[in-house]
Motif scaffolding. Structure first.
Motif, PDB file in Angstrom:
ATOM      1  N   UNK A  40       0.885  -1.165   0.000  1.00  0.00           N
ATOM      2  CA  UNK A  40       0.000   0.000   0.000  1.00  0.00           C
ATOM      3  C   UNK A  40       0.917   1.208   0.000  1.00  0.00           C
ATOM      4  N   UNK A  41       0.761   2.083  -0.998  1.00  0.00           N
ATOM      5  CA  UNK A  41       1.703   3.192  -1.113  1.00  0.00           C
ATOM      6  C   UNK A  41       1.022   4.456  -1.618  1.00  0.00           C
ATOM      7  N   UNK A  42       1.728   5.557  -1.450  1.00  0.00           N
ATOM      8  CA  UNK A  42       1.219   6.864  -1.851  1.00  0.00           C
ATOM      9  C   UNK A  42       2.411   7.791  -2.049  1.00  0.00           C
ATOM     10  N   UNK A  43       2.431   8.596  -3.122  1.00  0.00           N
ATOM     11  CA  UNK A  43       3.520   9.567  -3.247  1.00  0.00           C
ATOM     12  C   UNK A  43       3.600  10.460  -2.012  1.00  0.00           C
ATOM     13  N   UNK A  44       4.806  10.698  -1.546  1.00  0.00           N
ATOM     14  CA  UNK A  44       4.993  11.461  -0.306  1.00  0.00           C
ATOM     15  C   UNK A  44       4.455  12.889  -0.420  1.00  0.00           C
ATOM     16  N   UNK A  45       4.343  13.383  -1.642  1.00  0.00           N
ATOM     17  CA  UNK A  45       3.845  14.748  -1.813  1.00  0.00           C
ATOM     18  C   UNK A  45       2.471  14.937  -1.184  1.00  0.00           C
TER      19      UNK A  45
END
Length: 249
Positions: A40-45
């Motif tokens: 499960x991931x998401x761009x840190x921005x």
């Protein structure tokens, strides 16, 4: 990103804790260090801009249980990502439409429904704006160059383009950004037939819908661009955080 009173986006301590903002996340195969597995991931921005705007970010994985988590949130961001499955709006796949992510589609539509039921603020980003439209009964353009005749909204894989957008005065987005904005974009799909209740509040020069709002709602906004990609301008996310704090009070 300071949390003290010198940060213009920090909430007033007397108003209580910072609003908690749920951000929908990807489910993808990922490699890092010695690992290669489903993640499960998401761009840190995304979390960075939520924090800079005065909120506390919480990631919502693409699972049905994320809808139940909405009851503990003050607002929701529907993040960008892959194409929404055409079956969700009764269409056959275009040759350029990406591989569907049924689990993510189902989870985000459930998160959206719960957020709307609760009346908490929602910001749809790129794919998130499309989820908003589809979730309310609208349809999508599956390949934007077929409609506008150019690839400017998605210049090349992994590269954000710049789009000039004209915004409606008096709209939520217009109040945050003014009558015009230069925004970061990376999308080959867009809103087609608008869902009932959605109002267009921003367009690109080629006529493509760039911003919509749900009439009669305090803050339900979809933008076709990526506000999280400009760390120098958190005005739109700050507007969401402010709306979340107001709704909580």
């Amino acid at each position: 990103m300071a949390s003290n009173g010198s940060d213009p986006h920090s909430p007033d301590p007397a108003a209580g804790p910072r609003p908690v903002i749920g951000v929908t996340a990807y489910g993808e195969r990922a490699s890092y260090g010695v690992w290669d597995h489903e993640a499960v991931l998401l761009p840190r921005t995304y979390p960075d801009v939520v924090i800079a705007a005065g909120g506390v970010p919480v990631l919502l994985p693409p699972v049905p249980e994320s809808a139940a988590a909405v009851d503990r949130l003050d607002a929701v961001v529907l993040a960008g990502g892959p194409d929404v499955g055409p079956d969700r709006y009764g269409a056959s796949p275009h040759p350029r439409t990406g591989q569907p992510r049924p689990e993510r589609d189902a989870a985000e539509l459930a998160v959206l429904r719960r957020a709307l039921d609760r009346g908490i603020p929602v910001l749809g980003v790129c794919r998130g704006a499309q989820v908003l439209n589809v979730g309310l009964g609208g349809t999508l353009v599956q390949h934007v160059p077929d409609v506008v005749g150019h690839p400017g909204h998605n210049p090349s894989p992994g590269v954000f383009g710049t789009t000039e957008v004209t915004l409606e005065a008096g709209s939520r987005v217009g109040a945050a950004l003014g009558r015009a904005a230069s925004v970061r974009c990376h999308h080959h799909q867009a809103l087609d037939r608008l869902a009932d209740g959605l109002v267009v509040t921003g367009r690109a020069a080629d006529g493509l819908v760039e911003a919509v709002e749900l009439a009669g709602s305090p803050f339900v906004v979809g933008v076709q661009w990526h506000p999280e990609e400009d760390a120098t301008d958190v005005r739109l996310m700050a507007a969401l955080v402010t709306a979340a704090a107001t709704a909580r009070r």
